[in-house]
Design an enzyme around this catalytic site. Structure first.
Site, PDB file in Angstrom:
ATOM      1  N   SER A   1       0.929  -6.864  13.225  1.00 29.89           N
ATOM      2  CA  SER A   1       1.013  -5.005  12.581  1.00 29.89           C
ATOM      3  C   SER A   1       1.841  -5.231  11.803  1.00 29.89           C
ATOM      4  O   SER A   1       1.085  -6.077  10.136  1.00 29.89           O
ATOM      5  CB  SER A   1       1.335  -4.493  13.739  1.00 29.89           C
ATOM      6  OG  SER A   1       0.697  -3.160  12.763  1.00 29.89           O
TER       7      SER A   1
ATOM      8  N   ASP B   1      -2.149  -1.884   5.839  1.00 30.89           N
ATOM      9  CA  ASP B   1      -1.223  -2.921   6.391  1.00 30.89           C
ATOM     10  C   ASP B   1      -1.692  -4.338   6.610  1.00 30.89           C
ATOM     11  O   ASP B   1      -3.283  -4.289   7.279  1.00 30.89           O
ATOM     12  CB  ASP B   1       0.250  -2.590   7.739  1.00 30.89           C
ATOM     13  CG  ASP B   1      -0.730  -2.301   8.594  1.00 30.89           C
ATOM     14  OD1 ASP B   1      -2.640  -2.521   8.822  1.00 30.89           O
ATOM     15  OD2 ASP B   1      -0.467  -2.434   9.814  1.00 30.89           O
TER      16      ASP B   1
ATOM     17  N   ASP C   1      -3.266  -6.439   9.489  1.00 31.56           N
ATOM     18  CA  ASP C   1      -4.028  -6.016  10.028  1.00 31.56           C
ATOM     19  C   ASP C   1      -4.825  -5.062   9.907  1.00 31.56           C
ATOM     20  O   ASP C   1      -5.704  -4.336  11.144  1.00 31.56           O
ATOM     21  CB  ASP C   1      -3.414  -5.853  11.345  1.00 31.56           C
ATOM     22  CG  ASP C   1      -2.785  -4.685  12.284  1.00 31.56           C
ATOM     23  OD1 ASP C   1      -1.848  -3.984  11.656  1.00 31.56           O
ATOM     24  OD2 ASP C   1      -2.503  -5.094  13.490  1.00 31.56           O
TER      25      ASP C   1
ATOM     26  N   ASP D   1      -5.125  -1.882  10.397  1.00 29.63           N
ATOM     27  CA  ASP D   1      -4.791  -0.185  11.015  1.00 29.63           C
ATOM     28  C   ASP D   1      -4.356   0.712  10.845  1.00 29.63           C
ATOM     29  O   ASP D   1      -3.739   2.030  11.191  1.00 29.63           O
ATOM     30  CB  ASP D   1      -4.622  -0.757  12.845  1.00 29.63           C
ATOM     31  CG  ASP D   1      -3.649  -1.495  12.849  1.00 29.63           C
ATOM     32  OD1 ASP D   1      -2.537  -1.697  11.434  1.00 29.63           O
ATOM     33  OD2 ASP D   1      -2.515  -1.495  13.816  1.00 29.63           O
TER      34      ASP D   1
END
Length: 571
Positions: A152, A307, A309, A311
């Site tokens: 993340s 970010d 990833d 999400d």
């Protein structure tokens, strides 16, 4: 630390077992070199414990050793997942995605080969893809489970491994508990593996069809609330993917809608070293500096950042009409604007049922006020978007009848505005945010003005989030001691020079939440403090909530810095 002969022998035995089991030369060499140098402190840190598969996966520093994330640890936990899948369902299948982090593609392929060697049908993305598109793909392909290799928004030295179930949400009980039990029990000799070419020839391993991406894009397009407002709107968007997976899908969606989107060139391409930022997190003002500089240059109407990833979504808006400066919104402010906008459109559409909003318990209570004022229902859940996904699943399976899912949010910049994804989705939320801005612009209102109107209606709220980090074995013990100390507090006690009104321990009974290591402290002075250890990082997080009536905004804004300093010094 003083190392006894027994400690040295124990660490050396663990290191040798790891060396014999690690298939990757880079990680194996790291440990071999440490053994050769007699680096007992380094070896101890690599092997004093093993990264555990927790409630949704694992995350750790990249490197050789059982207390690091590497090819061996990925293969180990994947074998546990394969064991659980084969014991639970007939003909299981898994979709695997990965982000731009170092070794992510290698870890994804390693996981795919272990699963396929265990007879699990695997769909592996050929290119990096964000979390929301993996969640969608699991549902679209009717797979049993999914994996995303990502850490993340963590620093570049980290990577991680998240597991999803057939609903597209991160695994929850009983799946998470059972997978963890099996994964943590796997020994090196238990791991099955295979050759990629042979596994593809057998049909057990294949690429995710391109049609899945198209289906996701089509779903996001169909989710537009006011398509006539956004399509071809004469606005400018400044965007940064922060070297991550959002670049392709976010720009594709905005391009499809005819929106002028400019990207930060230095942060456009995937790069797991994240060379332009210390922390690839749109929550960070430093991470958003370059995109705000771009916004000033092009006079952007809205600024967005995602970010690695994709999400988490960060947003900045113009402070003044000439767009010479921009305000970074907090996660709570973004949630407030989005829930307000979505409820407005929901009332216009006159859908049957009650609009349902789910938020983490550390997200502003202003979201609840707005939802209930507009005829909606709002439920607090534990921190972790998988608990919001559980609520969506309850609605979809008829366990919460008479509702339809409208919005999910976490103060840590996680938002969901569609139903076919069951995790945070910065891609579709970016589109929703741009649509919202276009709508208010068509009414001659800025997002700042709309936010001010909301505060005038419901009262002014602000929040302070801070944390303390505790690394290594000693750090874990310190965190346990701090939480134990917090649990001794009770009503009438004093903390940070304030009298405590109530203490709620979510490890207790009848709290309305699943048991969790979370403490909620309310003060007679009106503040609320939520304390919890992070589930992914070695830190304790503190969430401080302050609220005033609409006429008390100026006073609260003036004192918030002082209050934050008081709490940080004491805690």
């Amino acid at each position: 630390m003083e190392f006894t002969e027994k400690m040295k022998q124990d660490v050396l035995a663990a290191a040798r077992e790891y060396i014999a089991s690690e298939t990757d030369d880079v990680f194996r060499s790291e440990v071999e070199n440490a053994v050769g140098l007699g680096d007992w402190e380094g070896l101890y840190d690599r092997f004093y414990t093993s990264l555990a598969f927790g409630t949704a996966g694992m995350r750790g520093i990249i490197g050789g050793g059982t207390n690091r994330i590497n090819t061996y640890m990925v293969r180990k936990v994947t074998q546990g997942l394969a064991d659980y899948l084969n014991a639970s369902v007939k003909n299981p299948s898994t979709v695997i995605a990965y982000d731009s982090r170092l070794f992510s593609d290698k870890f994804a392929l390693s996981a795919a080969k272990v699963l396929a060697a265990n007879g699990v049908r695997v769909y592996l993305y050929d290119t990096l893809h964000p979390v929301p598109m993996l969640s969608f793909a699991v549902r679209h392909l009717k797979a049993t489970s999914g994996i995303v290799v990502t850490a993340s928004h963590n620093p570049s030295k980290y990577n991680g491994y998240k597991v999803y179930w057939s609903d597209g949400g991160q695994v929850t009980p009983p799946h998470d508990i059972e997978i963890a039990k099996r994964a943590n029990a796997v020994k090196s000799g238990d791991i099955k593996d295979g050759d990629e070419k042979d596994l593809r020839a057998s049909g057990l391993l294949s690429s995710v069809p391109a049609s899945v991406d198209e289906a996701y894009y089509s779903m996001v397009m169909s989710s537009l609330r006011r398509p006539e407002i956004i399509k071809g709107a004469k606005i400018k968007v400044a965007y940064t993917p922060l070297h991550g997976t959002g670049n392709v899908p976010v720009r594709h969606m905005l391009s499809t809608l005819g929106i002028d989107c400019s990207v930060v060139k230095e942060q456009e391409n995937p790069d797991g070293n994240f060379p332009t930022v210390k922390l690839p997190n749109p929550e960070s003002a430093e991470a958003m500096e370059k995109v705000i500089a771009l916004a000033k240059d092009i006079k952007a109407d809205i600024v967005i950042g995602t970010d690695p990833d994709a999400d988490r979504l960060g947003i900045a808006i113009p402070k003044n009409p000439d767009k010479s400066d921009y305000l970074l919104l907090t996660g709570n402010q973004i949630a407030t604007l989005l829930v307000d906008y979505l409820l407005t459109t929901a009332s216009e559409k006159q859908r049957e049922g009650i609009p349902f909003v789910a938020k983490s318990l550390v997200t502003t209570d202003l979201v609840r006020k707005i939802a209930e004022h507009n005829g909606g229902e709002c439920k607090d859940v534990l921190t972790g978007f998988k608990y919001i996904a559980e609520e969506i699943e309850r609605i979809e399976t008829g366990k919460n009848p008479g509702r339809y899912f409208l919005f999910g949010c976490e103060e840590s910049y996680g938002f969901l505005t569609v139903t076919d994804v069951h995790d945070k989705d910065a891609v579709s939320s970016s589109v929703a945010a741009v649509e919202m801005m276009c709508y208010y612009a068509s009414k001659g209102i800025t997002l700042q003005e709309r936010l001010d109107e909301i505060y005038s209606t419901y009262g002014y709220s602000t929040e302070v989030v801070f944390s303390n980090e505790y690394d290594g074995a000693e750090g874990k013990e310190k965190m346990k001691a701090i939480m134990a100390s917090m649990r001794t507090l009770k009503a009438g006690d004093t903390l940070v020079s304030r009298k405590i009104q109530s203490v709620e321990d979510l490890l207790g009974e009848n709290t309305g939440f699943p048991k969790a290591d979370v403490i909620i402290i309310r003060f007679e002075s009106g503040e609320k403090l939520v304390v919890r250890p992070s589930g992914t990082e070695p830190k304790i997080k503190y969430y401080l909530f302050l609220t005033e009536g609409s006429d008390g905004r100026k006073a609260l804004e003036e004192k918030v810095g002082k209050v934050k300093a008081e709490f940080m010094a004491a805690l």
